[in-house]
Design a protein around this motif. Structure first.
Motif, PDB file in Angstrom:
ATOM      1  N   ALA A  61       1.130   4.497  -2.810  1.00 57.42           N
ATOM      2  CA  ALA A  61       0.975   6.081  -2.292  1.00 57.42           C
ATOM      3  C   ALA A  61       2.091   6.652  -2.872  1.00 57.42           C
ATOM      4  O   ALA A  61       2.012   8.056  -3.127  1.00 57.42           O
ATOM      5  N   TYR A  62       3.295   6.132  -2.795  1.00 54.31           N
ATOM      6  CA  TYR A  62       4.586   6.846  -3.304  1.00 54.31           C
ATOM      7  C   TYR A  62       4.526   6.888  -4.833  1.00 54.31           C
ATOM      8  O   TYR A  62       4.870   8.046  -5.335  1.00 54.31           O
TER       9      TYR A  62
ATOM     10  N   THR B 270       7.345   0.744  -6.021  1.00 50.18           N
ATOM     11  CA  THR B 270       7.005   2.159  -6.369  1.00 50.18           C
ATOM     12  C   THR B 270       6.941   2.123  -8.026  1.00 50.18           C
ATOM     13  O   THR B 270       6.080   2.616  -8.480  1.00 50.18           O
TER      14      THR B 270
ATOM     15  N   GLY C 279       1.663   7.206  -6.679  1.00 53.44           N
ATOM     16  CA  GLY C 279       0.750   8.257  -7.049  1.00 53.44           C
ATOM     17  C   GLY C 279       1.550   9.589  -6.775  1.00 53.44           C
ATOM     18  O   GLY C 279       1.682  10.816  -7.573  1.00 53.44           O
ATOM     19  N   ALA C 280       2.385   9.982  -5.638  1.00 54.78           N
ATOM     20  CA  ALA C 280       3.010  11.117  -5.292  1.00 54.78           C
ATOM     21  C   ALA C 280       4.108  11.213  -6.445  1.00 54.78           C
ATOM     22  O   ALA C 280       4.177  12.600  -6.653  1.00 54.78           O
TER      23      ALA C 280
ATOM     24  N   LEU D  86       0.385  12.420  -0.274  1.00 53.92           N
ATOM     25  CA  LEU D  86       0.425  10.962  -0.584  1.00 53.92           C
ATOM     26  C   LEU D  86       1.870  10.481   0.001  1.00 53.92           C
ATOM     27  O   LEU D  86       1.975   9.237   0.404  1.00 53.92           O
ATOM     28  N   THR D  87       2.891  11.396  -0.144  1.00 48.97           N
ATOM     29  CA  THR D  87       4.000  10.918   0.386  1.00 48.97           C
ATOM     30  C   THR D  87       3.956  10.606   2.004  1.00 48.97           C
ATOM     31  O   THR D  87       4.458   9.621   2.278  1.00 48.97           O
TER      32      THR D  87
ATOM     33  N   LEU E 155       1.484   9.733   3.504  1.00 50.67           N
ATOM     34  CA  LEU E 155       0.578   8.510   3.806  1.00 50.67           C
ATOM     35  C   LEU E 155       1.693   7.335   3.379  1.00 50.67           C
ATOM     36  O   LEU E 155       1.726   6.341   4.372  1.00 50.67           O
ATOM     37  N   GLY E 156       2.402   7.389   2.468  1.00 49.43           N
ATOM     38  CA  GLY E 156       3.223   6.342   1.995  1.00 49.43           C
ATOM     39  C   GLY E 156       4.283   5.974   3.394  1.00 49.43           C
ATOM     40  O   GLY E 156       4.637   5.088   3.597  1.00 49.43           O
TER      41      GLY E 156
ATOM     42  N   VAL F 203       0.894  -1.040  -0.076  1.00 49.92           N
ATOM     43  CA  VAL F 203      -0.260   0.062   0.013  1.00 49.92           C
ATOM     44  C   VAL F 203       0.810   1.210  -0.036  1.00 49.92           C
ATOM     45  O   VAL F 203       0.667   2.196  -0.757  1.00 49.92           O
ATOM     46  N   SER F 204       2.078   1.305   0.610  1.00 54.17           N
ATOM     47  CA  SER F 204       2.879   2.323   0.794  1.00 54.17           C
ATOM     48  C   SER F 204       3.500   2.570  -0.575  1.00 54.17           C
ATOM     49  O   SER F 204       3.585   3.878  -0.875  1.00 54.17           O
TER      50      SER F 204
END
Length: 306
Positions: free
Chosen positions: A20-21, A83, A23-24, A56-57, A59-60, A16-17
């Motif tokens: 998020a990374y 990532t 997307g960032a 997003l970062t 969150l990751g 999941v991390s």
């Protein structure tokens, strides 16, 4: 089986991390490509999209911290390579372009290599970083990152500059994860004497990595800087994990050799992905009316080749 089940939670958190990374990184690249030159590095700060990338970062990073609390550095950091495995298909989806056979081949190599590292990783164990070693490690990485950043300013090609800055960012992020791991161990063992300085060092390293990675996308596109960060980050963290924290792999020395080979497959996949833009074409920067690298109206075009 018991050791593998103990690694399930950190692996899921890493997955999941990584999303998020990824997307960032996509948002950061778009902000860098569409922001006109302004005073210093403050231009992106005026863009809501950049703050979305920061969220997003964050969150990751939060999920990554929890993963580090439950899993070894030698596993959690290499899984960060997911990532870029996620980033290019996500970018292709949003751009409505296929990844291409080379992209899927790179993703398969990277995923297979990471799966090999997962099967060879030993069970989680208590790991501590000596308090006297922490300032030395932080100073060494920050000095190295500063030297790379200064050297990047002398690079004539945007891609070379971006890769050098991304290497500095990867080193900062990798050491930041080492310090995060140390802070988590301090907290769980109730040894809080070094907790505040460790958290401050983590914040400095993470901030330096964030700024350097943002700068690396300027004119260099998404793939090459992201691939560099993805490789350098786990190499730095895993090196500290094995050399300083005493982390080991299954099957002793043979397992270590197999883990290096698996890491080689993962690296080959990352390098392959770094050469592939969404749609299987090279991405170059096209500037209106001028080819000066710092022209004001430059947008990335997919489908053109140098």
């Amino acid at each position: 089986m018991e050791g593998m089940s103990a690694l399930l939670l950190p692996v899921l958190l890493c997955l999941v991390s990584a999303v998020a990374y990824a997307g960032a990184a996509i948002v950061q690249e778009r902000v860098a490509a569409t922001t006109a030159d302004g005073p210093g590095a403050r231009g992106p700060l005026r863009r809501p999209g950049w703050w979305g990338a920061v969220a997003l970062t964050g969150l990751g990073a939060g999920l990554h911290v929890v993963a580090l609390a439950y899993g070894p550095l030698s596993l959690v950091q290499p899984l960060g390579a997911l990532t870029i495995v996620f980033a290019l298909p996500m970018a292709a989806l949003f751009a409505r372009r296929p990844v291409g056979s080379a992209g899927w081949r790179g993703a398969l190599l990277a995923t297979g290599g990471l799966a090999g590292i997962l099967t060879l990783t030993g069970p989680p164990r208590a790991e501590t970083l000596d308090a006297a070693q922490r300032p030395l490690l932080a100073a060494a990485v920050l000095t190295g990152a500063a030297v790379l950043a200064l050297g990047a300013r002398r690079a004539r090609r945007a891609v070379v500059r971006g890769v050098v800055l991304a290497a500095a960012a990867g080193a900062a992020f990798g050491m930041g994860s080492v310090f995060t791991k140390a802070a988590a161990e301090d907290w769980t063992s109730h040894e809080t004497g070094s907790l505040v300085p460790t958290l401050l060092a983590t914040a400095v390293l993470a901030s330096a990595g964030m700024l350097l990675s943002q700068a690396s996308y300027r004119g260099a596109g998404l793939a090459a800087p992201l691939a560099t960060v993805t490789i350098v980050n786990p190499v730095v963290a895993a090196a500290v994990g094995t050399a300083v924290l005493g982390e080991t792999f299954r099957y002793g020395a043979a397992g270590g050799v197999l883990a290096v080979l698996a890491g080689g497959f993962a690296t080959a996949g990352v390098v392959t992905l770094s050469r592939v833009a969404p749609g299987g074409a090279a991405t170059i920067t096209v500037c209106s009316r001028t080819t000066v690298p710092r022209a004001r109206h430059c947008v990335p075009q997919v489908g053109a080749r140098k």
